[in-house]
Design a protein around this motif. Structure first.
Motif, PDB file in Angstrom:
ATOM      1  N   VAL A   1       0.846  -1.204   0.000  1.00  0.00           N
ATOM      2  CA  VAL A   1       0.000   0.000   0.000  1.00  0.00           C
ATOM      3  C   VAL A   1       0.877   1.248   0.000  1.00  0.00           C
ATOM      4  CG1 VAL A   1      -1.697   1.334   1.306  1.00  0.00           C
ATOM      5  CG2 VAL A   1      -1.945  -1.146   1.115  1.00  0.00           C
TER       6      VAL A   1
ATOM      7  N   VAL B   1       0.935   4.001  -3.190  1.00  0.00           N
ATOM      8  CA  VAL B   1       0.560   5.403  -2.995  1.00  0.00           C
ATOM      9  C   VAL B   1       1.787   6.301  -3.116  1.00  0.00           C
ATOM     10  CG1 VAL B   1      -0.413   7.067  -1.363  1.00  0.00           C
ATOM     11  CG2 VAL B   1      -1.404   4.774  -1.542  1.00  0.00           C
TER      12      VAL B   1
ATOM     13  N   SER C   1      -4.492   7.659  -6.544  1.00  0.00           N
ATOM     14  CA  SER C   1      -4.374   6.651  -5.482  1.00  0.00           C
ATOM     15  C   SER C   1      -5.621   6.657  -4.600  1.00  0.00           C
ATOM     16  CB  SER C   1      -3.127   6.905  -4.635  1.00  0.00           C
ATOM     17  OG  SER C   1      -3.226   8.135  -3.938  1.00  0.00           O
ATOM     18  N   PHE C   2      -6.217   7.827  -4.427  1.00  0.00           N
ATOM     19  CA  PHE C   2      -7.421   7.948  -3.603  1.00  0.00           C
ATOM     20  C   PHE C   2      -8.577   7.155  -4.200  1.00  0.00           C
ATOM     21  CE2 PHE C   2     -11.316  10.046  -2.155  1.00  0.00           C
ATOM     22  CZ  PHE C   2     -11.088  10.128  -0.790  1.00  0.00           C
TER      23      PHE C   2
ATOM     24  N   MET D   1      -7.647   3.348  -2.380  1.00  0.00           N
ATOM     25  CA  MET D   1      -8.329   3.493  -1.095  1.00  0.00           C
ATOM     26  C   MET D   1      -9.676   2.783  -0.979  1.00  0.00           C
ATOM     27  SD  MET D   1      -9.140   6.947   1.110  1.00  0.00           S
ATOM     28  CE  MET D   1      -7.401   7.262   1.321  1.00  0.00           C
TER      29      MET D   1
ATOM     30  N   ASN E   1      -9.414  -0.902  -0.149  1.00  0.00           N
ATOM     31  CA  ASN E   1      -8.543  -1.105   1.008  1.00  0.00           C
ATOM     32  C   ASN E   1      -9.156  -0.602   2.311  1.00  0.00           C
ATOM     33  OD1 ASN E   1      -5.962  -2.455   0.339  1.00  0.00           O
ATOM     34  ND2 ASN E   1      -5.802  -0.838  -1.175  1.00  0.00           N
ATOM     35  N   LEU E   2     -10.148   0.276   2.216  1.00  0.00           N
ATOM     36  CA  LEU E   2     -10.875   0.678   3.411  1.00  0.00           C
ATOM     37  C   LEU E   2     -11.612  -0.502   4.034  1.00  0.00           C
ATOM     38  CD1 LEU E   2     -12.380   4.147   2.406  1.00  0.00           C
ATOM     39  CD2 LEU E   2     -10.608   3.710   4.116  1.00  0.00           C
TER      40      LEU E   2
ATOM     41  N   SER F   1     -14.258   1.029  -8.285  1.00  0.00           N
ATOM     42  CA  SER F   1     -12.947   1.656  -8.507  1.00  0.00           C
ATOM     43  C   SER F   1     -12.666   1.979  -9.974  1.00  0.00           C
ATOM     44  CB  SER F   1     -11.825   0.776  -7.935  1.00  0.00           C
ATOM     45  OG  SER F   1     -11.881   0.762  -6.527  1.00  0.00           O
TER      46      SER F   1
END
Length: 220
Positions: free
Chosen positions: A111, A115, A130-131, A135, A138-139, A201
């Motif tokens: 990760v 990023v 990357s956001f 993310m 991965n949240l 995504s």
């Protein structure tokens, strides 16, 4: 006021394993930091090669040439379920305890590197990409892996105490059944993260890439 049994069980679990959660989270964050540092240690040619592949990938995103959502979902789920299942098996094996720490650290490294590389090469545009690309899934994935890691470590330590300490202890079979139930719950949670990665995504990435390209055109 009556407390729901599940909430009560979760609260007891968090209270009993608070120190282990802190340790695992710190270990993961160390992996993230290490991954970001590795980016800065790459040579110029290595960065250029990676950046070339990255631009090729985002070019495919902008043209909507990605794999089908179904394939992405399957690949994502298989990758994540294998990773968490490995931790589960290592927890039962007892001797695999140190490898669980390594797996959690490596997840952080991946990760952090992803990023870090995007931000290093593309500044705020890399942060935006990357956001939206790293993310969202991965949240969900990271908390699930942390929970799986903590429970695997806890189960492994319990097995060690059960084998070497002469004192009354809980029967092993019910513990194994609860341990298996946790794996089933984690597997269900990973279905959600894979769905996010496969269906949400790519849409966010495509929009973000469009914004970045439009921004570059305006500057030029």
């Amino acid at each position: 006021m009556r407390i729901h049994p599940l909430k009560s069980a979760v609260a007891i679990h968090l209270r009993e394993h608070a120190s282990l959660y802190v340790f695992v989270i710190v270990l993961f964050l160390m992996g993230v930091i290490f991954g970001a540092i590795v980016v800065n240690s790459l040579g110029f040619s290595q960065k250029q090669d990676l950046y070339y592949y990255l631009t090729q990938f985002f070019g495919q995103v902008s043209k909507d040439n990605l794999a089908s959502a179904h394939d992405m979902f399957r690949q994502s789920y298989m990758h994540n379920i294998k990773y968490t299942a490995l931790m589960w098996v290592l927890g039962i094996s007892v001797i695999g305890l140190p490898i669980i720490f390594v797996l959690l650290f490596l997840k952080g490294v991946v990760v952090g590197f992803t990023v870090g590389f995007l931000v290093n090469q593309m500044s705020w545009k890399g942060f935006l990409l990357s956001f939206v690309s790293v993310m969202p899934q991965n949240l969900i994935v990271i908390p699930l892996m942390i929970v799986m890691g903590v429970i695997s470590i806890s189960f492994s330590l319990y097995m060690v105490r059960n084998q070497f300490m002469k004192r009354p202890h809980e029967p092993v079979f019910p513990m194994v059944m609860r341990y298996a139930a946790v794996m089933v719950a984690i597997a269900a949670g990973l279905l959600v993260s894979s769905a996010v990665e496969a269906y949400l995504s790519p849409v966010l990435m495509k929009q973000a890439v469009k914004w970045v390209i439009d921004f570059i055109i305006i500057i030029i």
